[in-house]
Enzyme design. Sequence first.
Site, PDB file in Angstrom:
ATOM      1  CB  CYS A   1      -0.933   0.129   1.176  1.00  0.00           C
ATOM      2  SG  CYS A   1      -1.993  -1.484   1.073  1.00  0.00           S
TER       3      CYS A   1
ATOM      4  CB  CYS B   1      -0.312   1.599   7.436  1.00  0.00           C
ATOM      5  SG  CYS B   1      -1.699   1.213   7.277  1.00  0.00           S
TER       6      CYS B   1
ATOM      7  CG  HIS C   1      -6.613   1.150   0.281  1.00  0.00           C
ATOM      8  ND1 HIS C   1      -5.346   1.905  -0.125  1.00  0.00           N
ATOM      9  CD2 HIS C   1      -6.084   0.425   1.020  1.00  0.00           C
ATOM     10  CE1 HIS C   1      -4.272   1.496   0.188  1.00  0.00           C
ATOM     11  NE2 HIS C   1      -4.737   0.505   0.974  1.00  0.00           N
TER      12      HIS C   1
HETATM   13  C1  LIG Z   1      -2.238  -1.232   4.428  1.00  0.00           C
HETATM   14  C2  LIG Z   1      -3.592  -1.293   4.104  1.00  0.00           C
HETATM   15  O1  LIG Z   1      -4.361  -0.389   3.623  1.00  0.00           O
HETATM   16  S1  LIG Z   1      -4.374  -2.617   4.843  1.00  0.00           S
HETATM   17  C3  LIG Z   1      -5.916  -2.456   4.188  1.00  0.00           C
HETATM   18  C4  LIG Z   1      -6.074  -3.259   2.785  1.00  0.00           C
HETATM   19  N1  LIG Z   1      -7.732  -3.544   2.678  1.00  0.00           N
HETATM   20  C5  LIG Z   1      -8.108  -4.592   2.949  1.00  0.00           C
HETATM   21  O2  LIG Z   1      -7.783  -5.247   3.732  1.00  0.00           O
HETATM   22  C6  LIG Z   1      -9.614  -4.622   2.516  1.00  0.00           C
HETATM   23  C7  LIG Z   1     -10.367  -5.064   3.505  1.00  0.00           C
HETATM   24  N2  LIG Z   1     -12.005  -4.955   3.182  1.00  0.00           N
HETATM   25  C8  LIG Z   1     -12.460  -6.334   2.961  1.00  0.00           C
HETATM   26  O3  LIG Z   1     -11.920  -7.199   3.092  1.00  0.00           O
HETATM   27  C9  LIG Z   1     -13.915  -6.277   2.593  1.00  0.00           C
HETATM   28  O4  LIG Z   1     -14.238  -4.848   1.953  1.00  0.00           O
HETATM   29  C10 LIG Z   1     -14.782  -6.379   3.830  1.00  0.00           C
HETATM   30  C11 LIG Z   1     -14.490  -7.973   4.350  1.00  0.00           C
HETATM   31  C12 LIG Z   1     -14.322  -5.452   4.974  1.00  0.00           C
HETATM   32  C13 LIG Z   1     -16.321  -6.209   3.549  1.00  0.00           C
HETATM   33  O5  LIG Z   1     -16.696  -6.896   2.501  1.00  0.00           O
HETATM   34  P1  LIG Z   1     -18.208  -7.216   2.160  1.00  0.00           P
HETATM   35  O6  LIG Z   1     -18.945  -7.956   3.069  1.00  0.00           O
HETATM   36  O7  LIG Z   1     -18.418  -7.708   0.656  1.00  0.00           O
HETATM   37  O8  LIG Z   1     -18.803  -5.587   2.150  1.00  0.00           O
HETATM   38  P2  LIG Z   1     -20.265  -5.013   1.617  1.00  0.00           P
HETATM   39  O9  LIG Z   1     -19.740  -3.876   0.584  1.00  0.00           O
HETATM   40  O10 LIG Z   1     -21.068  -6.100   1.198  1.00  0.00           O
HETATM   41  O11 LIG Z   1     -20.587  -4.429   3.057  1.00  0.00           O
HETATM   42  C14 LIG Z   1     -21.414  -5.064   3.999  1.00  0.00           C
HETATM   43  C15 LIG Z   1     -22.502  -4.312   4.482  1.00  0.00           C
HETATM   44  O12 LIG Z   1     -22.046  -3.173   5.195  1.00  0.00           O
HETATM   45  C16 LIG Z   1     -22.814  -2.084   4.506  1.00  0.00           C
HETATM   46  N3  LIG Z   1     -21.974  -0.848   4.670  1.00  0.00           N
HETATM   47  C17 LIG Z   1     -20.546  -0.913   4.115  1.00  0.00           C
HETATM   48  N4  LIG Z   1     -19.751   0.433   4.464  1.00  0.00           N
HETATM   49  C18 LIG Z   1     -21.115   1.149   5.064  1.00  0.00           C
HETATM   50  C19 LIG Z   1     -21.036   2.332   5.370  1.00  0.00           C
HETATM   51  N5  LIG Z   1     -20.030   3.353   5.406  1.00  0.00           N
HETATM   52  N6  LIG Z   1     -22.358   2.929   5.687  1.00  0.00           N
HETATM   53  C20 LIG Z   1     -23.455   1.871   5.887  1.00  0.00           C
HETATM   54  N7  LIG Z   1     -23.240   0.841   5.607  1.00  0.00           N
HETATM   55  C21 LIG Z   1     -22.381   0.504   5.119  1.00  0.00           C
HETATM   56  C22 LIG Z   1     -23.096  -2.511   3.245  1.00  0.00           C
HETATM   57  O13 LIG Z   1     -24.097  -1.772   2.524  1.00  0.00           O
HETATM   58  C23 LIG Z   1     -23.304  -3.808   3.326  1.00  0.00           C
HETATM   59  O14 LIG Z   1     -24.624  -3.717   3.834  1.00  0.00           O
HETATM   60  P3  LIG Z   1     -25.772  -5.098   3.013  1.00  0.00           P
HETATM   61  O15 LIG Z   1     -25.100  -6.439   3.703  1.00  0.00           O
HETATM   62  O16 LIG Z   1     -27.015  -4.671   4.003  1.00  0.00           O
HETATM   63  O17 LIG Z   1     -25.671  -4.764   1.700  1.00  0.00           O
END
Ligand SMILES: CC(=O)SCCNC(=O)CCNC(=O)[C@H](O)C(C)(C)COP(=O)(O)OP(=O)(O)OC[C@H]1O[C@@H](n2cnc3c(N)ncnc32)[C@H](O)[C@@H]1OP(=O)(O)O
Length: 435
Positions: free
Chosen positions: A101, A422, A392
């Site tokens: 990242c 990070c 991201h």
């Molecule tokens: C160094 C670095 O940067 S490390 C970071 C690296 N990035 C990562 O590791 C990515 C991590 N993220 C992920 O793995 C995935 O996005 C997860 C596991 C967090 C979520 O995946 P999913 O379950 O597919 O998320 P999804 O978009 O379907 O959201 C789940 C629910 O939360 C809700 N939701 C998500 N964000 C919001 C929000 N801001 N406000 C309201 N509701 C929200 C969605 O609408 C969804 O609701 P639903 O089930 O009623 O449709």
Amino acid sequence: MASYTPRQPETRQQRPVAILGGNRIPFARQDRAYATASNQDMFTAALQGLVSRFSLQGEQLGMVAGGAVLKHSRDFNLIRESVLGSSLSPYTPAVDVQQACGTGLQAIQIVADGIAAGRYDVAIGGGVDTTSDAPIGVSEDMRRQMLEVNRAKSTVDRIKAALGLATKLGIEIPRNGEPRTGLSMGEHAAITAKEFGISRAEQDELAAASHQKMGAAYDRGFFDDLITPFMGLTRDENLRPNSSVEKLATLKPVFGVSLGDATMTAGNSTPLTDGASAVLLATDEWAAEKNLPVLAYLRDTETAAVDYVNGPDGLLMAPTYAVPRLLQRNGLTLADFDFFEIHEAFASVVLATLQAWESEEYCTERLGLDGALGSIDRSKLNVNGSSLAAGHPFAATGGRIIAQAAKQIKENGGGRALVSICAAGGQGVTAIVEG
Ligand SMILES: CC(=O)SCCNC(=O)CCNC(=O)[C@H](O)C(C)(C)COP(=O)(O)OP(=O)(O)OC[C@H]1O[C@@H](n2cnc3c(N)ncnc32)[C@H](O)[C@@H]1OP(=O)(O)O
């Protein structure tokens, strides 16, 4: 404890590096607007948007540096191919960079160093990532068998080898996991959140604020000269300007569930995202010659790594080490900054980082400081929203943040921003932007 002595200012190259502007495409959620776009499509679009905005058509730049965390083997020369796909002069060289990242900011640092050292006067740094078009590999057995099919000299041998494929079927889909621990970044962040006692409410508050601030920034036109629409998108697809803590509080935890009292949800974690960004850097003289205003300067950068495998540190906590070195080398404290751009990989990581700097114990025992590094004025944190709202796309985040920081400084009539990103592998890339 870290045993690292930062290099002294008098040994550094001193040509100032001006940030003239940035451009990105709106970020898209995985498998949505950019489901059919490749890294090259996206980086070329971000690059070309920058070229058009700054009238760089036919211009021979000193270097374009960038990279992607997830890329196909055919993308071995991704950035150079994107240069060739843009209207920059084909005599512009390019380099692919990768630091998880931290890739985008590291690429910007690389070209900034080239400008500072006098190797060239103008360059572009940035990055791109697609989680929708992630490369799918094959198992080692299947790879060998496929090569056997390819090497077969007769049709009979080829059929025999091809039949052997059926027993060796195996595909490898890239996992969002650390090779040395098997844990995802979210699981690592959950361990840190627990260690620091970061509450669900604090995380949700930070997440809602990020969406609200970014929504407001779009509405007042802040992103008008930072974004070029792409494939029908004009705004980040993940952005929910009306996000509220009440709604966020209803989401179920997704990371750290086995640790108990899990606090991390899809709402306070970054989503899997596709997108690209690029930033134009140059000397003052080059900018003046082209009549281009300087937004801000990239004053210095620092990268750190932590021992998250055998040591006490959290995977995403390396910026806590990098920033004190950066401040020490530049004779600054946290109080000297007008803006803090801390990448919101997960809300809990931002909060743990701030808490670490406020902790005398953490700063003395882990960072080797005399006392706590200090606290920041939270109203200066991610003032136009950050990764929880924008999304991201790993390598594209550095360019997004540097462009936002530089523009904020310009709008403010000057000031200083601390940038902190990070990265996987226990690394952290940080920078000072000032105007
Ligand atoms: C160094 C670095 O940067 S490390 C970071 C690296 N990035 C990562 O590791 C990515 C991590 N993220 C992920 O793995 C995935 O996005 C997860 C596991 C967090 C979520 O995946 P999913 O379950 O597919 O998320 P999804 O978009 O379907 O959201 C789940 C629910 O939360 C809700 N939701 C998500 N964000 C919001 C929000 N801001 N406000 C309201 N509701 C929200 C969605 O609408 C969804 O609701 P639903 O089930 O009623 O449709």
